[in-house]
Design an enzyme around this catalytic site. Sequence first.
Site, PDB file in Angstrom:
ATOM      1  N   ARG A  73       1.323  36.045  26.201  1.00  0.00           N
ATOM      2  CA  ARG A  73       2.756  35.799  26.300  1.00  0.00           C
ATOM      3  C   ARG A  73       3.458  37.136  26.507  1.00  0.00           C
ATOM      4  NH1 ARG A  73       0.428  31.718  23.781  1.00  0.00           N
ATOM      5  NH2 ARG A  73       1.478  29.694  23.606  1.00  0.00           N
ATOM      6  N   HIS A 105       8.173  27.400  25.160  1.00  0.00           N
ATOM      7  CA  HIS A 105       7.988  27.087  26.582  1.00  0.00           C
ATOM      8  C   HIS A 105       8.467  25.663  26.872  1.00  0.00           C
ATOM      9  CE1 HIS A 105       5.050  30.428  26.311  1.00  0.00           C
ATOM     10  NE2 HIS A 105       5.267  30.581  27.606  1.00  0.00           N
ATOM     11  N   ASN A 126      12.208  29.750  31.526  1.00  0.00           N
ATOM     12  CA  ASN A 126      11.381  28.636  31.062  1.00  0.00           C
ATOM     13  C   ASN A 126      11.286  28.586  29.543  1.00  0.00           C
ATOM     14  OD1 ASN A 126       9.464  26.434  31.347  1.00  0.00           O
ATOM     15  ND2 ASN A 126       7.844  27.906  30.855  1.00  0.00           N
ATOM     16  N   ASN A 135       8.600  23.203  17.414  1.00  0.00           N
ATOM     17  CA  ASN A 135       7.724  23.763  18.442  1.00  0.00           C
ATOM     18  C   ASN A 135       6.256  23.655  18.058  1.00  0.00           C
ATOM     19  OD1 ASN A 135       7.154  25.274  20.861  1.00  0.00           O
ATOM     20  ND2 ASN A 135       6.809  27.065  19.571  1.00  0.00           N
ATOM     21  N   GLU A 143       2.753  17.476  23.792  1.00  0.00           N
ATOM     22  CA  GLU A 143       2.163  18.203  24.923  1.00  0.00           C
ATOM     23  C   GLU A 143       0.639  18.095  24.907  1.00  0.00           C
ATOM     24  OE1 GLU A 143       5.617  21.649  25.424  1.00  0.00           O
ATOM     25  OE2 GLU A 143       3.810  22.070  24.254  1.00  0.00           O
TER      26      GLU A 143
END
Length: 257
Positions: A73, A105, A126, A135, A143
Site C-alpha cells: 500500500r 479501498h 480510490n 473496513n 468483498e
Amino acid sequence: MKRSVVVSLAISFVFTAFDTFAENCVFSCPIGLNGQTITRSIYTLHNNPQTKFANWVAYHVTPETIDGPTRSRNWKADPELDDDSTLEPNDYKGAWRGIGTDRGHQVPLASFSNSPDWRELNYLSNITPQDSDLNQGPWVKLENAVRSLVRTGQDVYVVSGPLYEWFFAALPDADEVHNIPSGYFKVIVTEINGLVEASAFIMQQNASRKDDYCTTQVTIDEVEARTGLDIMPILPEDTEAFVESTLGNLAFKLGCS
C-alpha cells in the site's frame, strides 16, 4: 431480514449500447451526479471535487484478476486529478488515532492482486476514510464473499460508493475541505447469456466489526433513491423494474440465507 427473492431473469439483450466503460461496467456505468470520470484498465471511477472522494467506482472481478501475491500500500494522489479535487497522503496523518479510520479501498486491492495495474488502486481517489470496524469487519467480509463467488468461475461486476446522510467526522490533519461518507453502498451483478442476478448492500460507518453483511441487504432502488444515481442506465426497463425493486438471490451465492 427478509428472505431473498429470486431475481433471475433471462433477457435477450444485445450489448451494442455499451459505452467505452463497458469493460468495467455492466449495462453501462452509473449516471446522475456531477464529477470527473476516470477510466483505467481495472476500474472506472467518478470523482467528486467537492467531497474529495469518488461518487462511485465500478469494477469487473474475474478468476484471472484475483489470488495474486500480497500487494503493498503505497499511497499517492491521483495523477489525473487536479490538486484541489482530491486528497494527498499527508491529509490522512493522524486519521486512525484521531477518528478511528483506515484508508479504505473502494475497489479492493485483493480483487486485482493478480493484475499488472494493481498499483493504481492505491491512488487516493480510490480511498476514503473508512471506520476500522467497518473496513475490517462486514465490508471486507462481503468483498471476500465476492472473490469466493469468482473462484467458482463466475465473473462479477461491482459498483460501490459513498453515502452522505449524517456527519461522521473530519480528518484531523487534512488541509483541504472534504466530506467523509457516513456509509457505503455496494451493488453486485452477474450476467450470463442474458440471465441477470443482482444484490445490493448498504453499510454505515458506525457498524460493528462483528456485524453480518447479509443483514444490510437492500434493493437497488433504495441505493438509487439514497444516492441519486442510476446504477445500470441501459438495463432494459422491463428488466430493471424487476431486478432493481426486489432483494436479489445473488446474496445466496454470497453466503446469505
